[in-house]
Design a protein around this motif. Structure first.
Motif, PDB file in Angstrom:
ATOM      1  N   ARG A 139      62.034  34.893  36.759  1.00 25.28           N
ATOM      2  CA  ARG A 139      61.901  36.049  37.657  1.00 25.28           C
ATOM      3  C   ARG A 139      60.479  36.155  38.179  1.00 25.28           C
ATOM      4  NH1 ARG A 139      63.726  40.608  33.648  1.00 25.28           N
ATOM      5  NH2 ARG A 139      63.421  41.910  35.481  1.00 25.28           N
ATOM      6  N   LYS A 140      60.317  36.919  39.274  1.00 23.80           N
ATOM      7  CA  LYS A 140      58.972  37.011  39.840  1.00 23.80           C
ATOM      8  C   LYS A 140      58.106  37.969  39.020  1.00 23.80           C
ATOM      9  CE  LYS A 140      59.023  40.744  43.147  1.00 23.80           C
ATOM     10  NZ  LYS A 140      58.403  41.254  44.333  1.00 23.80           N
ATOM     11  N   MET A 141      56.808  37.752  39.075  1.00 24.91           N
ATOM     12  CA  MET A 141      55.901  38.686  38.417  1.00 24.91           C
ATOM     13  C   MET A 141      56.056  40.032  39.116  1.00 24.91           C
ATOM     14  SD  MET A 141      51.780  38.464  37.788  1.00 24.91           S
ATOM     15  CE  MET A 141      51.870  37.211  36.541  1.00 24.91           C
ATOM     16  N   SER A 142      56.332  41.064  38.347  1.00 22.24           N
ATOM     17  CA  SER A 142      56.597  42.361  38.963  1.00 22.24           C
ATOM     18  C   SER A 142      56.378  43.483  37.960  1.00 22.24           C
ATOM     19  CB  SER A 142      58.047  42.378  39.450  1.00 22.24           C
ATOM     20  OG  SER A 142      58.412  43.673  39.824  1.00 22.24           O
ATOM     21  N   LYS A 143      55.935  44.627  38.462  1.00 18.26           N
ATOM     22  CA  LYS A 143      55.742  45.783  37.573  1.00 18.26           C
ATOM     23  C   LYS A 143      57.071  46.341  37.100  1.00 18.26           C
ATOM     24  CE  LYS A 143      53.465  48.350  40.451  1.00 18.26           C
ATOM     25  NZ  LYS A 143      52.953  47.535  41.548  1.00 18.26           N
ATOM     26  N   SER A 144      58.045  46.310  38.024  1.00 17.28           N
ATOM     27  CA  SER A 144      59.285  47.016  37.714  1.00 17.28           C
ATOM     28  C   SER A 144      60.004  46.432  36.492  1.00 17.28           C
ATOM     29  CB  SER A 144      60.200  47.058  38.937  1.00 17.28           C
ATOM     30  OG  SER A 144      60.178  45.820  39.580  1.00 17.28           O
ATOM     31  N   THR A 146      51.443  32.177  51.330  1.00 19.73           N
ATOM     32  CA  THR A 146      51.084  32.923  50.125  1.00 19.73           C
ATOM     33  C   THR A 146      52.030  32.495  49.003  1.00 19.73           C
ATOM     34  OG1 THR A 146      52.463  34.715  50.993  1.00 19.73           O
ATOM     35  CG2 THR A 146      50.085  34.999  51.189  1.00 19.73           C
ATOM     36  N   PRO A 147      51.474  32.293  47.827  1.00 18.77           N
ATOM     37  CA  PRO A 147      52.321  31.811  46.735  1.00 18.77           C
ATOM     38  C   PRO A 147      53.215  32.915  46.176  1.00 18.77           C
ATOM     39  CG  PRO A 147      50.132  32.270  45.920  1.00 18.77           C
ATOM     40  CD  PRO A 147      50.090  32.501  47.407  1.00 18.77           C
ATOM     41  N   LYS A 148      54.307  32.527  45.592  1.00 12.57           N
ATOM     42  CA  LYS A 148      55.126  33.464  44.815  1.00 12.57           C
ATOM     43  C   LYS A 148      54.784  33.225  43.355  1.00 12.57           C
ATOM     44  CE  LYS A 148      57.564  35.957  47.587  1.00 12.57           C
ATOM     45  NZ  LYS A 148      56.387  36.681  48.060  1.00 12.57           N
ATOM     46  N   ILE A 149      54.317  34.262  42.688  1.00  9.50           N
ATOM     47  CA  ILE A 149      53.932  34.118  41.292  1.00  9.50           C
ATOM     48  C   ILE A 149      55.077  34.606  40.408  1.00  9.50           C
ATOM     49  CG2 ILE A 149      52.198  34.779  39.553  1.00  9.50           C
ATOM     50  CD1 ILE A 149      51.001  33.123  41.880  1.00  9.50           C
ATOM     51  N   ARG A 150      55.340  33.859  39.345  1.00 12.68           N
ATOM     52  CA  ARG A 150      56.426  34.227  38.451  1.00 12.68           C
ATOM     53  C   ARG A 150      55.895  34.959  37.217  1.00 12.68           C
ATOM     54  NH1 ARG A 150      60.864  31.019  39.715  1.00 12.68           N
ATOM     55  NH2 ARG A 150      60.378  29.416  41.256  1.00 12.68           N
ATOM     56  N   MET A 207      47.758  46.881  39.834  1.00  6.97           N
ATOM     57  CA  MET A 207      47.789  45.712  40.713  1.00  6.97           C
ATOM     58  C   MET A 207      47.844  44.463  39.820  1.00  6.97           C
ATOM     59  SD  MET A 207      44.921  44.405  43.460  1.00  6.97           S
ATOM     60  CE  MET A 207      44.993  45.818  44.521  1.00  6.97           C
ATOM     61  N   HIS A 208      48.822  43.608  40.068  1.00  7.09           N
ATOM     62  CA  HIS A 208      48.933  42.415  39.225  1.00  7.09           C
ATOM     63  C   HIS A 208      48.596  41.145  40.012  1.00  7.09           C
ATOM     64  CE1 HIS A 208      52.857  41.606  41.040  1.00  7.09           C
ATOM     65  NE2 HIS A 208      53.253  42.841  40.733  1.00  7.09           N
ATOM     66  N   LEU A 209      48.559  40.034  39.294  1.00  7.58           N
ATOM     67  CA  LEU A 209      48.157  38.779  39.948  1.00  7.58           C
ATOM     68  C   LEU A 209      49.122  38.356  41.053  1.00  7.58           C
ATOM     69  CD1 LEU A 209      46.899  36.703  36.856  1.00  7.58           C
ATOM     70  CD2 LEU A 209      45.499  37.764  38.660  1.00  7.58           C
ATOM     71  N   GLY A 210      50.390  38.757  40.944  1.00  6.22           N
ATOM     72  CA  GLY A 210      51.361  38.483  42.015  1.00  6.22           C
ATOM     73  C   GLY A 210      50.951  39.221  43.283  1.00  6.22           C
ATOM     74  N   ASN A 211      50.609  40.495  43.154  1.00  4.84           N
ATOM     75  CA  ASN A 211      50.157  41.284  44.313  1.00  4.84           C
ATOM     76  C   ASN A 211      48.893  40.675  44.913  1.00  4.84           C
ATOM     77  OD1 ASN A 211      50.736  44.245  42.335  1.00  4.84           O
ATOM     78  ND2 ASN A 211      52.152  43.326  43.789  1.00  4.84           N
ATOM     79  N   TYR A 212      47.968  40.294  44.016  1.00 11.71           N
ATOM     80  CA  TYR A 212      46.692  39.770  44.505  1.00 11.71           C
ATOM     81  C   TYR A 212      46.867  38.420  45.205  1.00 11.71           C
ATOM     82  CZ  TYR A 212      42.072  37.850  44.895  1.00 11.71           C
ATOM     83  OH  TYR A 212      40.947  37.258  45.407  1.00 11.71           O
ATOM     84  N   PHE A 213      47.409  37.439  44.490  1.00 12.02           N
ATOM     85  CA  PHE A 213      47.547  36.103  45.085  1.00 12.02           C
ATOM     86  C   PHE A 213      48.564  36.093  46.235  1.00 12.02           C
ATOM     87  CE2 PHE A 213      46.216  34.444  40.719  1.00 12.02           C
ATOM     88  CZ  PHE A 213      44.918  34.223  41.132  1.00 12.02           C
ATOM     89  N   GLY A 214      49.585  36.957  46.122  1.00 16.46           N
ATOM     90  CA  GLY A 214      50.666  36.944  47.108  1.00 16.46           C
ATOM     91  C   GLY A 214      50.402  37.800  48.330  1.00 16.46           C
ATOM     92  N   ALA A 215      49.446  38.724  48.275  1.00 17.72           N
ATOM     93  CA  ALA A 215      49.245  39.611  49.421  1.00 17.72           C
ATOM     94  C   ALA A 215      47.784  39.989  49.651  1.00 17.72           C
ATOM     95  CB  ALA A 215      50.095  40.875  49.239  1.00 17.72           C
ATOM     96  N   VAL A 216      47.154  40.569  48.634  1.00 19.04           N
ATOM     97  CA  VAL A 216      45.841  41.198  48.856  1.00 19.04           C
ATOM     98  C   VAL A 216      44.725  40.175  49.134  1.00 19.04           C
ATOM     99  CG1 VAL A 216      44.130  42.738  47.838  1.00 19.04           C
ATOM    100  CG2 VAL A 216      46.541  43.183  47.467  1.00 19.04           C
TER     101      VAL A 216
HETATM  102  P1  ADP Z   1      55.930  45.062  42.485  1.00 14.97           P
HETATM  103  O1  ADP Z   1      57.122  44.144  42.581  1.00 14.97           O
HETATM  104  O2  ADP Z   1      55.061  44.720  41.340  1.00 14.97           O
HETATM  105  O3  ADP Z   1      56.290  46.515  42.553  1.00 14.97           O
HETATM  106  P2  ADP Z   1      55.329  45.309  45.281  1.00 14.97           P
HETATM  107  O4  ADP Z   1      56.759  45.116  45.629  1.00 14.97           O
HETATM  108  O5  ADP Z   1      54.749  46.679  45.406  1.00 14.97           O
HETATM  109  O6  ADP Z   1      55.073  44.760  43.804  1.00 14.97           O
HETATM  110  O7  ADP Z   1      54.487  44.312  46.176  1.00 14.97           O
HETATM  111  C1  ADP Z   1      53.293  44.565  46.835  1.00 14.97           C
HETATM  112  C2  ADP Z   1      52.868  43.292  47.560  1.00 14.97           C
HETATM  113  O8  ADP Z   1      52.644  42.228  46.621  1.00 14.97           O
HETATM  114  C3  ADP Z   1      53.917  42.758  48.534  1.00 14.97           C
HETATM  115  O9  ADP Z   1      53.262  42.257  49.682  1.00 14.97           O
HETATM  116  C4  ADP Z   1      54.598  41.646  47.784  1.00 14.97           C
HETATM  117  O10 ADP Z   1      55.103  40.644  48.635  1.00 14.97           O
HETATM  118  C5  ADP Z   1      53.474  41.106  46.915  1.00 14.97           C
HETATM  119  N1  ADP Z   1      54.021  40.601  45.641  1.00 14.97           N
HETATM  120  C6  ADP Z   1      54.603  41.341  44.671  1.00 14.97           C
HETATM  121  N2  ADP Z   1      54.953  40.576  43.622  1.00 14.97           N
HETATM  122  C7  ADP Z   1      54.614  39.294  43.945  1.00 14.97           C
HETATM  123  C8  ADP Z   1      54.742  38.031  43.286  1.00 14.97           C
HETATM  124  N3  ADP Z   1      55.263  37.931  42.067  1.00 14.97           N
HETATM  125  N4  ADP Z   1      54.265  36.926  43.907  1.00 14.97           N
HETATM  126  C9  ADP Z   1      53.712  37.008  45.141  1.00 14.97           C
HETATM  127  N5  ADP Z   1      53.586  38.159  45.819  1.00 14.97           N
HETATM  128  C10 ADP Z   1      54.016  39.310  45.248  1.00 14.97           C
END
Ligand code: ADP
Length: 332
Positions: free
Chosen positions: A195-200, A184-188, A14-23
């Motif tokens: 690009r957005k913060m993402s695991k992939s 909800t914020p979009k974290i980069r 779980m990353h800060l994008g997931n946390y701030f953006g959803a959880v």
């Molecule tokens: P990942 O891109 O890391 O695989 P997911 O697509 O599984 O993450 O996203 C899970 C939840 O977290 C979704 O509700 C998504 O909108 C949110 N989320 C993912 N990345 C971000 C981000 N960079 N900023 C804000 N919300 C995000």
């Protein structure tokens, strides 16, 4: 109390994008709504995945969600409530093939599979998962679903299926779920703020919610601030992202002070990074502490989740019984 349904796939850290953006939003909604939060392991099978890891990821995600403040009694694991898939099948027969092929996420994700894999394999599950998602929502007769832009089309599908179902059975049985728009914020990514913060995208593109202090500090210290070209002359995406992280972490005062310094041309990025790192470390160390406590007695949480899934299942079973009655299936 109105009902909220939301779900998240167990796909790893779980990353800060997931946390701030959803959880974080999930945590806050718990005070105002009856919340059903699903760890949707069936959905995680729709993209290429590692069978050795799915179960571990599922339990990890449960632990992580509880560590950041989600109440265990609101959580369930999708595969422990098999009525979801049963209702999903019924809904398959209330959904047109054409509508599924037009889903933008299906197009995007099949493209991702094509690019990532040696051989092209796009499962029917990937095409069909919005129908299962509809079952996830309607089985609890959810009034609201928190959505971001990328999920709007799926909620529209859930409403269409509910409407078609109601029309066919001649009864307003399902309430049409409404989107719950929350800011909800979009974290980069700090390594590449375009690009957005993402695991992939790989490890350097995300900050783990449970990272140790040194790692968080290192990642913020090396955050890209100016990417060279900035044609508009405004604040760069990297700096915007650092401000966003600071605000999201809850340090509004420092955010406003530093913003003022930026506007008067007196901001040193090293100072900004220091404050952002401090705010994030405060948060991540609290979460890590909580996770350590949970892990000290893993069985307790497992028992809680099994119990909450069983409890939540009762609601799902009730809906399924009523649906089977309405569509002419056997009900014993
Ligand atoms: P990942 O891109 O890391 O695989 P997911 O697509 O599984 O993450 O996203 C899970 C939840 O977290 C979704 O509700 C998504 O909108 C949110 N989320 C993912 N990345 C971000 C981000 N960079 N900023 C804000 N919300 C995000």
């Amino acid at each position: 109390m109105k009902t909220v349904l939301s779900a998240i796939q167990p796909t790893g850290d779980m990353h800060l994008g997931n946390y701030f953006g959803a959880v974080k939003n999930w945590v806050q909604l718990q005070d105002r709504y009856r919340c059903f939060y699903g760890v949707v392991d069936y959905h995680a099978m729709t993209m290429p995945y590692d069978v050795q890891k799915l179960r571990t990821y599922t339990w990890d995600l449960i632990t992580n969600l509880v560590a950041v403040g989600v109440k265990p009694e609101n959580l369930f694991i999708q595969s422990l409530v098999p009525e979801h898939t049963e209702l999903g099948w019924i809904f398959n027969c209330f959904c047109s093939y054409g509508q599924l092929t037009r889903m933008t996420q299906f197009k995007d994700k099949s493209q991702q599979v094509r690019e990532g894999a040696k051989e092209e394999f796009i499962s029917v599950g990937l095409l069909d998962y919005p129908v299962l998602q509809t079952a996830d929502i309607l089985i609890y007769k959810a009034d609201y679903v928190p959505v971001g832009k990328d999920q709007e089309q799926h909620l529209e599908l859930a409403r269409d299926i509910a409407q078609r179902f109601n029309a066919q059975v001649g009864k307003e049985y399902f309430v049409l779920p409404e989107p719950l728009y929350t800011e909800t914020p979009k974290i980069r990514s700090t390594a590449d703020p375009t690009r957005k913060m993402s695991k992939s995208a790989g490890e350097k593109h995300y900050i783990n919610v449970f990272a140790d202090e040194a790692t968080v500090r290192r990642q913020i210290k090396s955050a890209v601030t100016d990417t060279g070209e900035n044609p508009t002359g405004g604040m760069s995406e990297g700096v915007q992202n650092l401000f966003e992280l600071l605000k999201s972490a809850g340090d509004q005062k420092s955010h406003d002070d530093l913003m003022q310094a930026y506007q008067s041309g007196n901001l040193k990025y090293a100072d900004l990074k220091q404050v952002v790192a401090d705010a994030l470390v405060k948060l991540t160390s609290e979460f890590s502490e909580r996770k350590k406590e949970i892990n000290a007695d893993k069985k307790r949480l497992k028992d809680q989740i099994k119990a909450s899934s069983a409890d939540i299942r009762k609601t799902a079973q009730q809906t399924l019984r009523e649906v089977k009655e309405l569509v002419g299936l056997m009900n014993v």
